[in-house]
Design an enzyme around this catalytic site. Structure first.
Site, PDB file in Angstrom:
ATOM      1  N   HIS A  32     -14.651 -44.138 -25.339  1.00 61.19           N
ATOM      2  CA  HIS A  32     -15.725 -44.972 -25.905  1.00 61.19           C
ATOM      3  C   HIS A  32     -16.391 -45.811 -24.817  1.00 61.19           C
ATOM      4  O   HIS A  32     -16.834 -46.934 -25.065  1.00 61.19           O
ATOM      5  CB  HIS A  32     -15.207 -45.843 -27.060  1.00 61.19           C
ATOM      6  N   SER A  65     -20.272 -16.430 -37.216  1.00 57.45           N
ATOM      7  CA  SER A  65     -19.060 -17.054 -36.670  1.00 57.45           C
ATOM      8  C   SER A  65     -17.851 -16.263 -37.132  1.00 57.45           C
ATOM      9  O   SER A  65     -17.617 -16.115 -38.335  1.00 57.45           O
ATOM     10  CB  SER A  65     -18.954 -18.502 -37.172  1.00 57.45           C
ATOM     11  N   SER A 120     -10.498 -31.869 -33.535  1.00 49.77           N
ATOM     12  CA  SER A 120      -9.229 -32.415 -33.032  1.00 49.77           C
ATOM     13  C   SER A 120      -9.433 -33.331 -31.834  1.00 49.77           C
ATOM     14  O   SER A 120      -8.485 -33.689 -31.164  1.00 49.77           O
ATOM     15  CB  SER A 120      -8.318 -31.268 -32.631  1.00 49.77           C
ATOM     16  N   GLY A 121     -10.697 -33.666 -31.543  1.00 50.05           N
ATOM     17  CA  GLY A 121     -10.961 -34.534 -30.394  1.00 50.05           C
ATOM     18  C   GLY A 121     -10.986 -33.786 -29.074  1.00 50.05           C
ATOM     19  O   GLY A 121     -10.928 -34.394 -28.005  1.00 50.05           O
ATOM     20  N   SER A 123     -13.496 -31.605 -28.363  1.00 45.77           N
ATOM     21  CA  SER A 123     -14.903 -31.225 -28.170  1.00 45.77           C
ATOM     22  C   SER A 123     -15.238 -29.812 -28.589  1.00 45.77           C
ATOM     23  O   SER A 123     -15.926 -29.080 -27.864  1.00 45.77           O
ATOM     24  CB  SER A 123     -15.318 -31.429 -26.716  1.00 45.77           C
ATOM     25  N   SER A 125     -17.302 -29.278 -30.891  1.00 45.51           N
ATOM     26  CA  SER A 125     -18.757 -29.306 -31.129  1.00 45.51           C
ATOM     27  C   SER A 125     -19.529 -29.137 -29.835  1.00 45.51           C
ATOM     28  O   SER A 125     -20.472 -28.344 -29.766  1.00 45.51           O
ATOM     29  CB  SER A 125     -19.219 -30.617 -31.771  1.00 45.51           C
ATOM     30  N   ASP A 169     -18.727 -35.203 -23.343  1.00 43.64           N
ATOM     31  CA  ASP A 169     -18.192 -33.907 -23.770  1.00 43.64           C
ATOM     32  C   ASP A 169     -19.037 -32.754 -23.231  1.00 43.64           C
ATOM     33  O   ASP A 169     -18.518 -31.764 -22.705  1.00 43.64           O
ATOM     34  CB  ASP A 169     -18.140 -33.840 -25.301  1.00 43.64           C
ATOM     35  N   TYR A 218     -17.848 -44.124 -35.692  1.00 40.21           N
ATOM     36  CA  TYR A 218     -18.303 -43.920 -34.315  1.00 40.21           C
ATOM     37  C   TYR A 218     -19.667 -44.586 -34.105  1.00 40.21           C
ATOM     38  O   TYR A 218     -19.863 -45.377 -33.176  1.00 40.21           O
ATOM     39  CB  TYR A 218     -18.384 -42.414 -34.027  1.00 40.21           C
TER      40      TYR A 218
HETATM   41  C1  GLA Z   1     -16.614 -38.333 -28.755  1.00 39.03           C
HETATM   42  C2  GLA Z   1     -18.035 -38.377 -28.204  1.00 39.03           C
HETATM   43  C3  GLA Z   1     -18.026 -38.752 -26.721  1.00 39.03           C
HETATM   44  C4  GLA Z   1     -17.201 -40.004 -26.453  1.00 39.03           C
HETATM   45  C5  GLA Z   1     -15.846 -39.925 -27.144  1.00 39.03           C
HETATM   46  C6  GLA Z   1     -15.083 -41.221 -27.068  1.00 39.03           C
HETATM   47  O1  GLA Z   1     -15.894 -37.298 -28.157  1.00 39.03           O
HETATM   48  O2  GLA Z   1     -18.668 -37.137 -28.375  1.00 39.03           O
HETATM   49  O3  GLA Z   1     -19.353 -38.895 -26.266  1.00 39.03           O
HETATM   50  O4  GLA Z   1     -17.902 -41.148 -26.829  1.00 39.03           O
HETATM   51  O5  GLA Z   1     -15.944 -39.575 -28.516  1.00 39.03           O
HETATM   52  O6  GLA Z   1     -14.735 -41.497 -25.766  1.00 39.03           O
END
Ligand code: GLA
Length: 379
Positions: A32, A65, A120-121, A123, A125, A169, A218
């Site tokens: 963040h 997909s 799942s964090g 990336s 997307s 990301d 967010y």
């Molecule tokens: C997501 C967003 C990023 C970043 C993170 C937090 O992955 O896409 O741009 O802000 O959260 O660090």
């Protein structure tokens, strides 16, 4: 992956495709901070989205997909299209953004497959956006540098998908290098590659939860940071240091002050972590990871009980330098830096401990830093 994707494309669309790969990322530290013009330290990882693609003679984009077993189709001429709140938005958002920036695309057929765990964090997307951008641009013989691709994908997410994300990301997906983490200044976009340590591994543990709050919280955090920066008379919180916090706290109030304090101290942690990594001080690096997690949990309030449990289990295990949540938060993954000879026992212990605490079976894997998005040879 490449062999069968080409064959599947041929079966579905009746011609030979070109292939593009865009990796997901893990963030070692600096959470963040990107949208505050600050510092981040991600690495592109072995999980990726692949797009097989061939141009069409009209202005239609058809995308299948494999993971979702679903096909979407839209016309590039439908400029006023509204988001559908589905995966289509990432693809269409990128196509619209490319044209908004003055390029003219041909229609294209795309076949997409990925192994970045969704939501799942890591990336998923951004990797879908970057793979789509590479594929659509190549089908129209448009050559853009990786930085332009990263930026347009970020803008697509902000403007079309509606998630006001930073650049981390998409940048990591475009600029990854094998065996290296990326120290990125999100203001200047200057970046430096930092070799990952020999003898230690990055272990990612997926809590298998994703709390719904994620995207609204967010955007809310981002807005709070912007207002804290305005109050302090700076363009971004990046311009403040921990020595400034006490001065602005009375103006911010406790709640905003906590958010600002996370951002400001996290930027400093990234810089200290980079120095620790350069000098091989893994204990120090690990301590900064724990401190980052605590700040995200207590000040920024984007962690959740499952992430906290995973980090505490890591903290209690032998051979662990540090551990923290990675990505936006509210679920998803933790990342732990673990001594090489302790990885097997660590993974087993984490799996058992997490399952006992939550009744959920976590997915745990060692991450390897890989090269960023590129075209791959088709079979
Ligand atoms: C997501 C967003 C990023 C970043 C993170 C937090 O992955 O896409 O741009 O802000 O959260 O660090």
């Amino acid at each position: 992956m490449t062999d069968t994707l080409s064959l599947d494309f041929h079966k579905l669309f009746g011609r030979k495709p070109r292939l593009f790969r865009a990796p997901g990322r893990v963030n070692l530290i600096g959470e963040h901070t990107d949208y505050n013009d600050g510092f981040v330290m991600p690495a592109a990882i072995q999980f990726a989205t692949w797009a097989a693609a061939a141009p069409r003679h009209d202005r239609a984009v058809r995308v299948h997909s494999i993971n979702l077993g679903a096909t979407i189709e839209f016309s590039l001429d439908h400029r006023g299209a509204a988001p559908t709140r589905t995966w289509q938005d990432y693809v269409q958002g990128v196509a619209l953004q490319i044209e908004k920036e003055g390029h003219t695309l041909h229609g294209a057929d795309l076949l997409i497959r990925g192994d970045v765990p969704l939501g799942s964090g890591l990336s998923s997307s951004a990797s879908l956006e970057v793979a789509t951008a590479r594929a659509l641009l190549a089908c129209s013989s448009i050559d853009l540098p990786p930085l332009a691709i990263a930026r347009l994908c970020q803008r697509a997410e902000v403007e079309f998908v509606g998630m006001r994300c930073g650049i981390m990301d998409q940048f990591a997906s475009c600029f990854g290098e094998e065996g290296q983490a990326l120290l990125l200044d999100c203001r200047t976009l200057e970046h430096e590659y930092l070799p990952l340590p020999q003898g230690a591994s990055l272990v990612v543990a997926n809590t298998m939860v994703k709390h719904e709050l994620a995207s609204s919280a967010y955007n809310d955090r981002r807005q709070v940071c912007e207002s804290a920066a305005r109050t302090a008379g700076v363009t971004h919180l990046r311009d403040l240091h921990s020595a400034d916090i006490a001065r602005w706290l009375p103006h911010w109030g406790a709640a905003i002050g906590r958010r600002a304090r996370h951002t400001i101290t996290e930027n400093e942690r990234v810089q200290s972590a980079a120095a620790a990594l350069r000098e091989g001080r893994l204990e120090d690096f690990g301590a900064l990871m724990y401190a980052s997690h605590e700040s995200l949990r207590d000040d920024y309030e984007v962690s959740c009980p499952e992430l906290d449990t995973m980090v505490e289990l890591a903290r209690a295990a032998p051979g662990v330098y540090g551990s923290r949540m990675t990505g936006g938060g509210f679920g998803g993954c933790t990342i732990s830096l673990v001594r090489g000879d302790a990885v097997a026992a660590f993974t087993a212990r984490l799996a058992t401990g997490y399952q006992a605490a939550t009744s959920l079976a976590p997915a745990i894997f060692v991450c390897h830093a890989v090269a960023g998005a590129r075209e791959e040879a088709a079979a």
